[in-house]
Every structure is written in C-alpha cells, then in structure tokens.
Design a protein around this motif. Structure first.
Motif, PDB file in Angstrom:
ATOM      1  N   ARG A 147      -4.609  -1.678  -3.343  1.00 44.70           N
ATOM      2  CA  ARG A 147      -3.838  -1.218  -2.190  1.00 44.70           C
ATOM      3  C   ARG A 147      -3.131  -2.395  -1.535  1.00 44.70           C
ATOM      4  O   ARG A 147      -3.626  -3.516  -1.561  1.00 44.70           O
TER       5      ARG A 147
ATOM      6  N   PHE B 127      -2.327  -0.512   3.221  1.00 43.62           N
ATOM      7  CA  PHE B 127      -3.337   0.305   2.570  1.00 43.62           C
ATOM      8  C   PHE B 127      -2.742   1.450   1.746  1.00 43.62           C
ATOM      9  O   PHE B 127      -3.382   2.472   1.497  1.00 43.62           O
TER      10      PHE B 127
ATOM     11  N   GLU C 148      -0.971  -4.218   1.920  1.00 46.53           N
ATOM     12  CA  GLU C 148      -1.368  -4.574   3.284  1.00 46.53           C
ATOM     13  C   GLU C 148      -1.403  -3.369   4.227  1.00 46.53           C
ATOM     14  O   GLU C 148      -2.145  -3.357   5.200  1.00 46.53           O
TER      15      GLU C 148
ATOM     16  N   ILE D  80     -10.673  -1.998  -4.169  1.00 46.86           N
ATOM     17  CA  ILE D  80     -11.839  -1.156  -3.921  1.00 46.86           C
ATOM     18  C   ILE D  80     -12.391  -0.755  -5.291  1.00 46.86           C
ATOM     19  O   ILE D  80     -11.655  -0.245  -6.137  1.00 46.86           O
TER      20      ILE D  80
ATOM     21  N   TYR E 165      -5.583  -5.380  -1.399  1.00 50.94           N
ATOM     22  CA  TYR E 165      -6.991  -5.015  -1.275  1.00 50.94           C
ATOM     23  C   TYR E 165      -7.463  -4.347  -2.555  1.00 50.94           C
ATOM     24  O   TYR E 165      -6.716  -3.620  -3.207  1.00 50.94           O
TER      25      TYR E 165
ATOM     26  N   ILE F 203     -14.668  -3.052  -0.025  1.00 50.94           N
ATOM     27  CA  ILE F 203     -13.248  -3.385   0.016  1.00 50.94           C
ATOM     28  C   ILE F 203     -13.147  -4.900   0.128  1.00 50.94           C
ATOM     29  O   ILE F 203     -13.800  -5.502   0.985  1.00 50.94           O
ATOM     30  N   ALA F 204     -12.332  -5.505  -0.716  1.00 46.65           N
ATOM     31  CA  ALA F 204     -12.155  -6.951  -0.672  1.00 46.65           C
ATOM     32  C   ALA F 204     -10.668  -7.275  -0.704  1.00 46.65           C
ATOM     33  O   ALA F 204      -9.879  -6.578  -1.349  1.00 46.65           O
ATOM     34  N   LYS F 205     -10.293  -8.318  -0.005  1.00 49.03           N
ATOM     35  CA  LYS F 205      -8.901  -8.768   0.019  1.00 49.03           C
ATOM     36  C   LYS F 205      -8.746  -9.863  -1.015  1.00 49.03           C
ATOM     37  O   LYS F 205      -9.580 -10.767  -1.128  1.00 49.03           O
TER      38      LYS F 205
END
Length: 67
Positions: free
Chosen positions: A19, A23, A21, A4, A2, A62-64
C-alpha cells in the motif's frame, strides 16, 4: 510504502498487500509468487530485498518500507 502480511487459512494461501502513503492498495499477491506483481509495479530489481523483508515480517503486522 506499507507492507501487510496476511496469514491464509485452510486452502487459502498466505498473501501480501503493498500500500502507498495514502494506504491505497498497490498490489496483492501470494507470498510464494511475487514475480509478476513486483515487475508490474517496477520493483523487479528490488524483489530480493522486498521478499527478505516480507519473510522476516510477522503475520498481521503493518510495516513501512522505504524503496
């Protein structure tokens, strides 16, 4: 993973958090200086892709990203 993107204020620059999985914080670096952090994580070869993703990402979201 992720991503941010955090907007800095006044003298504090813009930052990016990477981050996993669960977090857990993997890296925290300035948007204009990603080199050492991405190299340390082993993503030096994917730096152009990651930075283009970060530049298109709005602040505070927040983007994956799949690497």
């Amino acid at each position: 993973m992720y991503i941010i993107k955090v907007k800095g204020i006044a003298k504090i620059p813009d930052y990016v958090q990477l981050r996993d999985e669960k977090f857990t914080l993997l890296a925290y670096f300035r948007v204009d200086r990603p080199d050492k952090s991405l190299e340390k994580l082993g993503f030096g070869d994917k730096q152009a892709y990651i930075m283009s993703f970060i530049n298109d990402l709005p602040f505070g979201q927040i983007a994956k990203i799949d690497l």
